[in-house]
Enzyme design. Structure first.
Site, PDB file in Angstrom:
ATOM      1  N   GLN A 112       0.843  -1.204   0.000  1.00  8.48           N
ATOM      2  CA  GLN A 112       0.000   0.000   0.000  1.00  8.48           C
ATOM      3  C   GLN A 112       0.877   1.253   0.000  1.00  8.48           C
ATOM      4  OE1 GLN A 112      -1.884   0.551   3.763  1.00  8.48           O
ATOM      5  NE2 GLN A 112      -3.545   1.827   2.992  1.00  8.48           N
ATOM      6  N   SER A 115       0.977   6.299   2.685  1.00  4.65           N
ATOM      7  CA  SER A 115       1.624   7.249   3.613  1.00  4.65           C
ATOM      8  C   SER A 115       2.900   7.830   3.024  1.00  4.65           C
ATOM      9  CB  SER A 115       1.981   6.558   4.926  1.00  4.65           C
ATOM     10  OG  SER A 115       0.852   5.986   5.512  1.00  4.65           O
ATOM     11  N   SER A 147       4.407  -1.541   4.233  1.00  2.00           N
ATOM     12  CA  SER A 147       4.561  -2.922   4.693  1.00  2.00           C
ATOM     13  C   SER A 147       4.710  -3.850   3.491  1.00  2.00           C
ATOM     14  CB  SER A 147       3.334  -3.358   5.496  1.00  2.00           C
ATOM     15  OG  SER A 147       3.106  -2.474   6.556  1.00  2.00           O
ATOM     16  N   GLU A 230      -9.615  -1.519   5.239  1.00  2.00           N
ATOM     17  CA  GLU A 230      -8.400  -1.797   6.017  1.00  2.00           C
ATOM     18  C   GLU A 230      -8.744  -1.910   7.508  1.00  2.00           C
ATOM     19  OE1 GLU A 230      -5.370   1.254   5.745  1.00  2.00           O
ATOM     20  OE2 GLU A 230      -3.854  -0.093   6.571  1.00  2.00           O
ATOM     21  N   GLU A 364      -6.296   8.146  17.614  1.00  2.33           N
ATOM     22  CA  GLU A 364      -6.807   9.528  17.763  1.00  2.33           C
ATOM     23  C   GLU A 364      -7.641   9.899  16.540  1.00  2.33           C
ATOM     24  OE1 GLU A 364      -3.545   8.718  18.119  1.00  2.33           O
ATOM     25  OE2 GLU A 364      -3.403   8.859  20.299  1.00  2.33           O
TER      26      GLU A 364
HETATM   27  C1  FAD Z   1       3.230  -1.265  11.603  1.00  2.66           C
HETATM   28  C2  FAD Z   1       2.803  -0.214  10.613  1.00  2.66           C
HETATM   29  C3  FAD Z   1       2.542  -0.568   9.303  1.00  2.66           C
HETATM   30  C4  FAD Z   1       2.142   0.400   8.375  1.00  2.66           C
HETATM   31  N1  FAD Z   1       1.951   0.025   7.069  1.00  2.66           N
HETATM   32  C5  FAD Z   1       1.631   0.955   6.148  1.00  2.66           C
HETATM   33  C6  FAD Z   1       1.511   0.595   4.759  1.00  2.66           C
HETATM   34  O1  FAD Z   1       1.695  -0.559   4.379  1.00  2.66           O
HETATM   35  N2  FAD Z   1       1.219   1.563   3.866  1.00  2.66           N
HETATM   36  C7  FAD Z   1       1.013   2.854   4.231  1.00  2.66           C
HETATM   37  O2  FAD Z   1       0.713   3.672   3.354  1.00  2.66           O
HETATM   38  N3  FAD Z   1       1.131   3.248   5.527  1.00  2.66           N
HETATM   39  C8  FAD Z   1       1.442   2.325   6.491  1.00  2.66           C
HETATM   40  N4  FAD Z   1       1.593   2.700   7.813  1.00  2.66           N
HETATM   41  C9  FAD Z   1       1.508   4.108   8.146  1.00  2.66           C
HETATM   42  C10 FAD Z   1       0.301   4.535   8.981  1.00  2.66           C
HETATM   43  O3  FAD Z   1      -0.882   4.517   8.219  1.00  2.66           O
HETATM   44  C11 FAD Z   1       0.625   5.948   9.518  1.00  2.66           C
HETATM   45  O4  FAD Z   1       1.734   5.821  10.379  1.00  2.66           O
HETATM   46  C12 FAD Z   1      -0.527   6.555  10.276  1.00  2.66           C
HETATM   47  O5  FAD Z   1      -1.585   6.874   9.401  1.00  2.66           O
HETATM   48  C13 FAD Z   1      -0.093   7.838  11.037  1.00  2.66           C
HETATM   49  O6  FAD Z   1       0.565   8.707  10.191  1.00  2.66           O
HETATM   50  P1  FAD Z   1       1.988   9.347  10.610  1.00  2.66           P
HETATM   51  O7  FAD Z   1       2.889   8.231  10.997  1.00  2.66           O
HETATM   52  O8  FAD Z   1       2.418  10.256   9.517  1.00  2.66           O
HETATM   53  O9  FAD Z   1       1.694  10.186  11.942  1.00  2.66           O
HETATM   54  P2  FAD Z   1       1.125  11.654  12.022  1.00  2.66           P
HETATM   55  O10 FAD Z   1      -0.018  11.812  11.088  1.00  2.66           O
HETATM   56  O11 FAD Z   1       2.259  12.623  11.872  1.00  2.66           O
HETATM   57  O12 FAD Z   1       0.579  11.696  13.500  1.00  2.66           O
HETATM   58  C14 FAD Z   1       1.442  11.875  14.635  1.00  2.66           C
HETATM   59  C15 FAD Z   1       0.568  11.895  15.889  1.00  2.66           C
HETATM   60  O13 FAD Z   1      -0.335  13.027  15.840  1.00  2.66           O
HETATM   61  C16 FAD Z   1      -1.673  12.592  16.011  1.00  2.66           C
HETATM   62  N5  FAD Z   1      -2.567  13.392  15.167  1.00  2.66           N
HETATM   63  C17 FAD Z   1      -2.336  13.756  13.870  1.00  2.66           C
HETATM   64  N6  FAD Z   1      -3.386  14.490  13.421  1.00  2.66           N
HETATM   65  C18 FAD Z   1      -4.278  14.580  14.443  1.00  2.66           C
HETATM   66  C19 FAD Z   1      -5.586  15.173  14.581  1.00  2.66           C
HETATM   67  N7  FAD Z   1      -6.142  15.835  13.567  1.00  2.66           N
HETATM   68  N8  FAD Z   1      -6.220  15.029  15.773  1.00  2.66           N
HETATM   69  C20 FAD Z   1      -5.654  14.355  16.814  1.00  2.66           C
HETATM   70  N9  FAD Z   1      -4.419  13.762  16.729  1.00  2.66           N
HETATM   71  C21 FAD Z   1      -3.759  13.869  15.564  1.00  2.66           C
HETATM   72  C22 FAD Z   1      -1.681  11.128  15.554  1.00  2.66           C
HETATM   73  O14 FAD Z   1      -2.731  10.416  16.154  1.00  2.66           O
HETATM   74  C23 FAD Z   1      -0.319  10.656  16.036  1.00  2.66           C
HETATM   75  O15 FAD Z   1      -0.370  10.292  17.393  1.00  2.66           O
HETATM   76  C24 FAD Z   1       2.002   1.756   8.776  1.00  2.66           C
HETATM   77  C25 FAD Z   1       2.249   2.111  10.109  1.00  2.66           C
HETATM   78  C26 FAD Z   1       2.656   1.148  11.018  1.00  2.66           C
HETATM   79  C27 FAD Z   1       2.924   1.556  12.446  1.00  2.66           C
END
Ligand code: FAD
Length: 394
Positions: A112, A115, A147, A230, A364
């Site tokens: 996928q 991100s 992933s 998902e 969140e």
């Molecule tokens: C094990 C694992 C596998 C994954 N696999 C994939 C994959 O295969 N493909 C893919 O595309 N992605 C994948 N992801 C990514 C995942 O979808 C993102 O990490 C997730 O959506 C959060 O985005 P970010 O890491 O950019 O955090 P951010 O968006 O930067 O968020 C950081 C923190 O701020 C909080 N936050 C952000 N905005 C708000 C809001 N508006 N209100 C309240 N809190 C908020 C979040 O909850 C979080 O705690 C994976 C992640 C993990 C951990």
């Protein structure tokens, strides 16, 4: 003949003609697809029979009991859980014909590409660009946390095709061949020591327009369908039996350790067991509701509950292994064959469960979804919905 009898006859014929014990797994899954038993609710000719989704559990149970290989060979969660239902809704006849069968057999493993370093929770902010060039699109950008990209033949990809319009309407959704020049996959190591996910750099990658899923600029709607699926795929895994998954490992340890049982531990064990069973049954209901269409935002609740419980259960499991629980077996960098939420030891489960409240949308963000789209509470204040994406601060 009732639908159930008809299905039983089909399952029996499949097993008679393709004994799972002696048939190559991909060949078996291909025959299952052709018999309409892959997803019974999909249209005939595309792995289904046009039946209500509720009949799928019966087919899965019969085939699993006969030792048949799981959908996608058990390694294609993103393909079977997320790409397939999206292709079924938005794909053209040609796309369904071309992509669904190899996805189901596991010949095409999917990853996928959603991100990015600047677009996780705010997925609509993606900056990876796709520019039209004749019958193709040329894609440039960087994805992250991808992933299983190291094993994938195909990806579901969201890219920006028009930076001059607001962020949600300038996105387009593609199916991208991962085995082509311009795709650079680099491992990212997780807290477990493994590199299950990656960063993926795309440089002048060609995607045929024939692989565009949904209309140009309509990628947000298509991506939302994937995300809703998902959350159900992560939160309500199909076929988990009573005392399966995380709670199964803990009840095993509980039964083996009578010396550790005191009233407080007993209460906690019972609470976790009951919550796990309620969650399992709720997941079953949710999947059956999806029979009437695509899963909606309710899947967010399932996913939040799953993540919370997985973290609590795996924490409790460590208490049942006071000597060895935190001894981690192997810190060397490994590239696993598949995403494994419960395998290996208690230490692995405890550490891997940390990711459950992030992957597939953080808890969140999912609480925001529940409050706005399920409970109808006022939405978050958003100032970037009408400005052109190119004018947004980054
Ligand atoms: C094990 C694992 C596998 C994954 N696999 C994939 C994959 O295969 N493909 C893919 O595309 N992605 C994948 N992801 C990514 C995942 O979808 C993102 O990490 C997730 O959506 C959060 O985005 P970010 O890491 O950019 O955090 P951010 O968006 O930067 O968020 C950081 C923190 O701020 C909080 N936050 C952000 N905005 C708000 C809001 N508006 N209100 C309240 N809190 C908020 C979040 O909850 C979080 O705690 C994976 C992640 C993990 C951990």
């Amino acid at each position: 003949m009732s639908i159930q009898q008809n299905l039983q006859t089909r399952v029996r014929a499949l097993l008679d003609q393709h004994d799972p014990a002696t048939t190559d797994p991909q060949e078996f899954l291909g025959a299952r697809f052709d018999a309409g038993l892959a997803w019974v609710h999909f249209p005939a000719g595309f792995g289904g029979l046009g039946l209500p989704h509720t009949y799928q559990a019966q087919v899965d149970a019969h085939l699993a009991a006969a030792g048949a290989p799981p959908a996608g060979g058990g390694r294609n969660i993103i393909g079977t859980g997320m790409a397939a239902p999206t292709i079924a809704v938005f794909g053209t006849e040609d796309q369904k014909r071309k992509f669904l069968r190899p996805l189901f057999t596991g010949e095409h493993l999917y990853c996928q590409l959603f991100s990015e370093p600047g677009a996780g929770s705010d997925l609509a902010a993606v900056a990876t660009r796709a520019v039209r060039d004749g019958d193709d699109w040329i894609v440039n950008g960087q994805k992250v946390w991808t992933s299983m990209a190291q094993h994938a033949q195909m990806a579901i990809l969201v890219a920006r095709t028009d930076p001059n319009v607001p962020k949600h309407v300038g996105l387009t959704y593609f199916l991208c061949d991962m085995r082509q020049p311009g795709i650079d996959i680099r491992p990212l190591r997780q807290i477990t020591g493994e590199a299950e996910f990656n960063e993926v750099f795309l440089t002048d990658v060609r995607v045929p327009d024939a692989n565009r899923l949904g209309p140009e600029g309509g990628g947000w709607r298509v991506a939302t369908t994937t995300l809703n699926n998902e959350r159900v795929a992560i939160g309500a895994r199909t076929g988990t039996p009573r005392e399966g998954g995380h709670i199964g490992r803990v009840t095993e340890a509980w039964r083996e350790q009578p010396a550790l049982r005191n009233p407080a531990m007993h209460d906690e064990m019972m609470r976790l067991w009951v919550e796990a069973e309620v969650l399992r049954l709720t997941g079953e209901r949710l999947r059956q509701q999806a029979a009437t269409g695509q899963p909606g935002p309710e899947g967010a609740g399932m996913k939040v509950a799953f993540a919370r419980l997985a973290q609590q259960i795996s924490g409790f499991e460590l208490e049942l292994h006071p000597e060895s629980g935190l001894q981690y077996d192997d810190w060397t960098l490994r590239r696993p064959e598949t995403v494994d939420l419960i395998g290996r030891g208690p230490g692995y489960r405890y550490l891997r469960a940390r990711g459950n409240s992030i992957e597939g949308g953080t808890s969140e963000i999912l609480r925001n979804t529940i409050s706005e789209r399920v409970l109808g509470l006022p939405g978050e204040h958003r100032v970037d919905k009408t400005a052109a994406w190119k004018d947004l601060p980054r």
